[in-house]
Design a protein around this motif. Sequence first.
Motif, short mmCIF file in Angstrom:
data_model
loop_
_atom_site.label_atom_id
_atom_site.label_comp_id
_atom_site.label_asym_id
_atom_site.label_seq_id
_atom_site.Cartn_x
_atom_site.Cartn_y
_atom_site.Cartn_z
N SER A 215 83.57 48.05 35.84
CA SER A 215 84.57 48.94 35.24
C SER A 215 85.91 48.25 35.01
O SER A 215 86.74 48.77 34.29
CB SER A 215 84.77 50.16 36.13
N THR A 216 86.12 47.07 35.60
CA THR A 216 87.38 46.36 35.37
C THR A 216 87.30 45.56 34.09
O THR A 216 86.24 45.07 33.71
CB THR A 216 87.70 45.41 36.54
N ARG A 217 88.44 45.40 33.41
CA ARG A 217 88.50 44.66 32.17
C ARG A 217 89.14 43.30 32.43
O ARG A 217 90.04 43.18 33.25
CB ARG A 217 89.31 45.42 31.13
N LEU A 218 88.70 42.32 31.69
CA LEU A 218 89.26 40.99 31.80
C LEU A 218 90.52 40.91 30.95
O LEU A 218 90.48 41.06 29.74
CB LEU A 218 88.24 39.95 31.33
N MET A 219 91.66 40.71 31.60
CA MET A 219 92.93 40.61 30.89
C MET A 219 93.34 39.15 30.84
O MET A 219 93.62 38.53 31.86
CB MET A 219 94.01 41.43 31.60
N ASP A 220 93.34 38.58 29.63
CA ASP A 220 93.71 37.19 29.47
C ASP A 220 94.60 37.07 28.24
O ASP A 220 94.16 37.32 27.13
CB ASP A 220 92.45 36.34 29.31
N GLN A 221 95.84 36.69 28.43
CA GLN A 221 96.78 36.60 27.31
C GLN A 221 97.06 35.13 27.04
O GLN A 221 97.98 34.54 27.61
CB GLN A 221 98.05 37.36 27.63
N GLY A 222 96.26 34.54 26.17
CA GLY A 222 96.46 33.15 25.81
C GLY A 222 96.06 32.17 26.89
O GLY A 222 96.51 31.04 26.91
N GLY A 223 95.20 32.58 27.78
CA GLY A 223 94.78 31.73 28.89
C GLY A 223 93.47 31.03 28.63
O GLY A 223 93.12 30.70 27.49
N ARG A 224 92.70 30.83 29.67
CA ARG A 224 91.48 30.05 29.60
C ARG A 224 90.39 30.70 28.76
O ARG A 224 89.67 30.01 28.05
CB ARG A 224 90.96 29.79 31.01
N VAL A 225 90.27 32.02 28.85
CA VAL A 225 89.23 32.71 28.07
C VAL A 225 89.54 32.61 26.59
O VAL A 225 88.66 32.31 25.78
CB VAL A 225 89.10 34.18 28.52
N LYS B 101 87.91 27.60 20.90
CA LYS B 101 87.27 26.29 20.83
C LYS B 101 85.82 26.40 20.35
O LYS B 101 85.36 25.58 19.56
CB LYS B 101 87.31 25.62 22.20
N TYR B 102 85.11 27.43 20.82
CA TYR B 102 83.68 27.57 20.50
C TYR B 102 83.42 28.76 19.58
O TYR B 102 82.33 29.33 19.60
CB TYR B 102 82.88 27.70 21.79
N SER B 103 84.37 29.15 18.77
CA SER B 103 84.22 30.34 17.92
C SER B 103 83.13 30.19 16.88
O SER B 103 82.50 31.15 16.48
CB SER B 103 85.55 30.68 17.25
N GLY B 104 82.85 28.99 16.44
CA GLY B 104 81.83 28.79 15.39
C GLY B 104 80.41 28.76 15.91
O GLY B 104 79.46 28.68 15.13
N LEU B 105 80.20 28.85 17.21
CA LEU B 105 78.85 28.77 17.77
C LEU B 105 78.19 30.12 18.00
O LEU B 105 77.12 30.20 18.56
CB LEU B 105 78.88 28.00 19.09
N GLY B 106 78.83 31.19 17.58
CA GLY B 106 78.22 32.52 17.70
C GLY B 106 78.59 33.29 18.94
O GLY B 106 77.94 34.27 19.29
N PHE B 107 79.60 32.89 19.66
CA PHE B 107 80.02 33.63 20.85
C PHE B 107 80.85 34.82 20.49
O PHE B 107 81.64 34.92 19.69
CB PHE B 107 80.83 32.74 21.80
#
Length: 73
Positions: A51-61, A67-73
């Motif tokens: 139920s928790t959401r991953l909050m990442d503002q310009g971090g590692r995620v 970096k891997y946007s073109g691989l289908g993720f």
Amino acid sequence: MKSDTHPEYHVIGVKMTDGTVVQMKSTWGSEGDQLSLDIDPSVHPAWNGGSTRLMDQGGRVSKFKSKYSGLGF
């Protein structure tokens, strides 16, 4: 079969994080002992659907996704 090879199996109380106590059979402790849990199925995301959401503002995620946007993720 050898005698005295199996541990004693008895009833203990398991105290959940919300304060409820559930009676279970276990080899832990002795008859009537109480085991207090820090994490149980009612609060752990692996059992309650995450139920928790991953909050990442310009971090590692975000860095990984860009970096891997073109691989289908």
